[in-house]
Design a protein around this motif. Structure first.
Motif, short mmCIF file in Angstrom:
data_model
loop_
_atom_site.label_atom_id
_atom_site.label_comp_id
_atom_site.label_asym_id
_atom_site.label_seq_id
_atom_site.Cartn_x
_atom_site.Cartn_y
_atom_site.Cartn_z
N UNK A 86 89.05 50.24 -58.32
CA UNK A 86 88.12 50.19 -59.45
C UNK A 86 87.49 48.81 -59.61
N UNK A 87 87.13 48.19 -58.48
CA UNK A 87 86.35 46.95 -58.52
C UNK A 87 84.87 47.29 -58.52
N UNK A 88 84.11 46.56 -59.32
CA UNK A 88 82.68 46.82 -59.39
C UNK A 88 82.07 46.59 -58.01
N UNK A 89 81.29 47.56 -57.56
CA UNK A 89 80.78 47.45 -56.21
C UNK A 89 79.34 47.89 -56.07
N UNK A 90 78.81 47.65 -54.88
CA UNK A 90 77.45 48.06 -54.57
C UNK A 90 77.49 49.09 -53.45
N UNK A 91 77.20 48.65 -52.25
CA UNK A 91 77.28 49.57 -51.12
C UNK A 91 78.56 49.30 -50.35
N UNK A 92 78.85 50.15 -49.38
CA UNK A 92 80.10 50.07 -48.65
C UNK A 92 80.33 48.69 -48.04
N UNK A 93 79.34 48.16 -47.33
CA UNK A 93 79.53 46.89 -46.63
C UNK A 93 79.76 45.77 -47.64
N UNK A 270 85.57 61.07 -44.74
CA UNK A 270 84.25 61.15 -45.37
C UNK A 270 83.37 62.22 -44.73
N UNK A 271 82.84 61.98 -43.53
CA UNK A 271 82.10 63.01 -42.79
C UNK A 271 81.04 63.68 -43.68
N UNK A 272 80.22 62.87 -44.31
CA UNK A 272 79.22 63.40 -45.26
C UNK A 272 77.91 63.74 -44.56
N UNK A 273 77.40 62.80 -43.78
CA UNK A 273 76.05 62.93 -43.22
C UNK A 273 76.13 63.28 -41.73
N UNK A 274 76.66 64.44 -41.43
CA UNK A 274 76.89 64.83 -40.04
C UNK A 274 75.66 65.48 -39.42
N UNK A 275 75.42 65.16 -38.15
CA UNK A 275 74.38 65.82 -37.36
C UNK A 275 74.90 67.17 -36.86
N UNK A 276 74.00 68.09 -36.53
CA UNK A 276 74.46 69.40 -36.03
C UNK A 276 75.40 69.29 -34.84
N UNK A 295 85.67 58.44 -54.14
CA UNK A 295 85.11 57.32 -53.38
C UNK A 295 83.62 57.55 -53.10
N UNK A 296 83.30 58.78 -52.69
CA UNK A 296 81.92 59.07 -52.33
C UNK A 296 80.97 58.92 -53.50
N UNK A 297 81.44 59.23 -54.70
CA UNK A 297 80.59 59.05 -55.88
C UNK A 297 80.65 57.61 -56.38
N UNK A 298 81.83 56.98 -56.35
CA UNK A 298 81.99 55.62 -56.86
C UNK A 298 81.16 54.61 -56.06
N UNK A 299 81.14 54.78 -54.74
CA UNK A 299 80.40 53.85 -53.88
C UNK A 299 79.00 54.39 -53.56
N UNK A 300 78.69 55.59 -54.05
CA UNK A 300 77.35 56.13 -53.87
C UNK A 300 77.05 56.61 -52.47
N UNK A 301 78.04 57.23 -51.83
CA UNK A 301 77.88 57.59 -50.42
C UNK A 301 77.14 58.90 -50.20
#
Length: 432
Positions: A86-93, A270-276, A295-301
């Motif tokens: 629960x640390x304030x964050x932006x993007x993953x990197x 995670x495996x959110x943005x998978x190609x066919x 995690x996916x919502x907290x970091x905006x993935x």
């Protein structure tokens, strides 16, 4: 042999996957049920009064109308990130550079690593989590600390040394050779000992050179009995970074596949943005995918495609992703999974959520024959849920006309107060 223990209460178990079979065929619910435990194993599940009469010597623990089910299985965590959850964050990197990497540097100290491992296992048990698959840090000391703490509790866990030899700070990089050597030594020391399993753990392609990925792929070929865990297609800018680092790769998954890091015992977080092509290869190989909704919502993935992947034949489990995820609670995780699925226009039933957090996650970890259900022969890892743990939940569940109406408010609004008890290896662990 000590006398058996009989837990009485409502019981919930699965005989089929509720994503693939009607509820009445998939689920077994005893309103006045019982679970008999002998020497750390579940020996019988059924009608409570019948079991009590058949086993008069058993020590009886009566949970009344509370719900006894399999302990939660958290298929993707980072125990070293316990202190920075629960640390304030932006993007993953940015999050990795600002919080994760500085904290992970501290795990070279075995005393600090042991302190955090103990704290994490205490916190997760309070939330009814009985098994997890954890990334450690690059330091072998961090793995030893985690396995030692779990072993002392008789707990079934999966873990591995995280390997990184580029795009990480000085002091948090190993090498292709040391990643191989350290991992092999740790496998020889810990894998298969008591209830411990090793997962070969490249963090993700951007922090491993091709040489390191190749070395870890070679190690996995030598030790195919181990699991392999990593991250895949979490964020769009991460995917763009991977393409820049591996210009010859067909896609993100190919950066693992070409080095022997794609297999049925692979766990891809995670495996959110998978190609066919990635979806087809992961399904065909039988790999496990792990949904990390908080995690996916907290970091905006992004929004995981649960229905699309399940319908396409993928194996999927659920995870908190501590501490990129914002909670240690699998109840909170199930609530967020439901919300994400709603945004994907496919609401998940309470039975499906519970299956993902127990049997589904156990299958991803190839542990379904040991844990993840109430069934004779499985290890006695259990959670007891109070379905009226707060006034908010109690007033809603009071109106329930069936189990699912009674359970769903706890899945949506419950927290550690809903965990009446946690049992690990047939032994009670205080949850409060």
């Amino acid at each position: 042999m000590p006398a058996p223990t009989l837990l009485l209460g409502q019981t919930l178990s699965f005989v089929k996957n509720p994503f693939a079979a009607p509820l009445e065929e998939a689920v077994r619910h005893h309103r006045h049920g019982g679970v008999l435990i002998t020497a750390g194993k579940i020996t019988e599940v059924g009608d409570g009064a019948t079991l009590k009469a058949a086993h008069p010597q058993a020590e009886v623990v009566n949970y009344g109308d509370k719900l006894i089910c399999a302990g939660f299985v958290d298929a993707h965590v980072h125990y070293p990130q316990t202190g920075i959850i629960a640390s304030w964050g932006k993007r993953l990197i940015d999050w990795l550079n600002s919080y994760t990497f500085p904290e992970e540097m501290r795990f070279e100290d075995p005393v600090y690593a042991a302190e955090v491992a103990t704290r994490y296992l205490d916190l997760s048990a309070r939330h009814g989590v009985t098994t997890m698959a954890s990334y450690c840090t690059i330091h072998p000391e961090s793995v030893t600390a985690f396995f030692s703490a779990a072993q002392a509790r008789g707990q079934r866990v999966v873990a591995g040394k995280t390997c990184m030899d580029r795009n990480a700070p000085e002091g948090l990089r190993d090498s292709a050779q040391s990643a191989y050597d350290d991992s092999k030594t740790l496998i020889d020391r810990w894998h298969g000992v008591d209830r411990l399993s090793y997962a070969i753990t490249p963090r993700f392609s951007p922090t491993s050179t091709p040489a390191q990925l190749e070395a870890l792929g070679a190690l996995w070929a030598e030790r195919p009995d181990c699991l392999m865990q990593t991250h895949l297609s979490e964020q769009l800018d991460e995917i763009a970074w991977v393409k820049a680092l591996f210009p010859q790769a067909r896609d993100y998954l190919d950066t693992y596949e070409q080095f022997g890091l794609l297999g049925a015992r692979g766990i891809y977080g995670h495996a959110i943005h998978l190609e066919p092509r990635e979806k087809d290869r992961l399904r065909d190989i039988g790999a496990g995918l792990v949904h990390c909704p908080t995690s996916n919502t907290f970091i905006g993935s992004g929004l995981f495609d649960m229905k699309g992947l399940i319908d396409n034949g993928h194996r999927v489990g659920l995870a908190t992703d501590t501490g990129g995820g914002s909670s240690f609670s699998m109840l909170r995780t199930m609530a967020t999974a439901y919300e994400v699925a709603q945004l994907r226009h496919h609401p998940l039933h309470a039975a499906e959520l519970m299956w993902l957090a127990t049997q589904g996650a156990a299958q991803v970890l190839h542990l379904q024959d040991q844990i993840g259900n109430l069934a004779p022969g499985l290890e006695a890892d259990l959670v007891v849920l109070n379905l009226a743990s707060t006034p908010d939940i109690a007033q809603r569940s009071k109106r329930a006309e069936d189990l699912w109406e009674a359970l769903f408010p706890t899945l949506m609004m419950g927290d550690d107060r809903a965990i009446a008890a946690t049992w690990i290896g047939g032994r009670h662990h205080d949850a409060q």
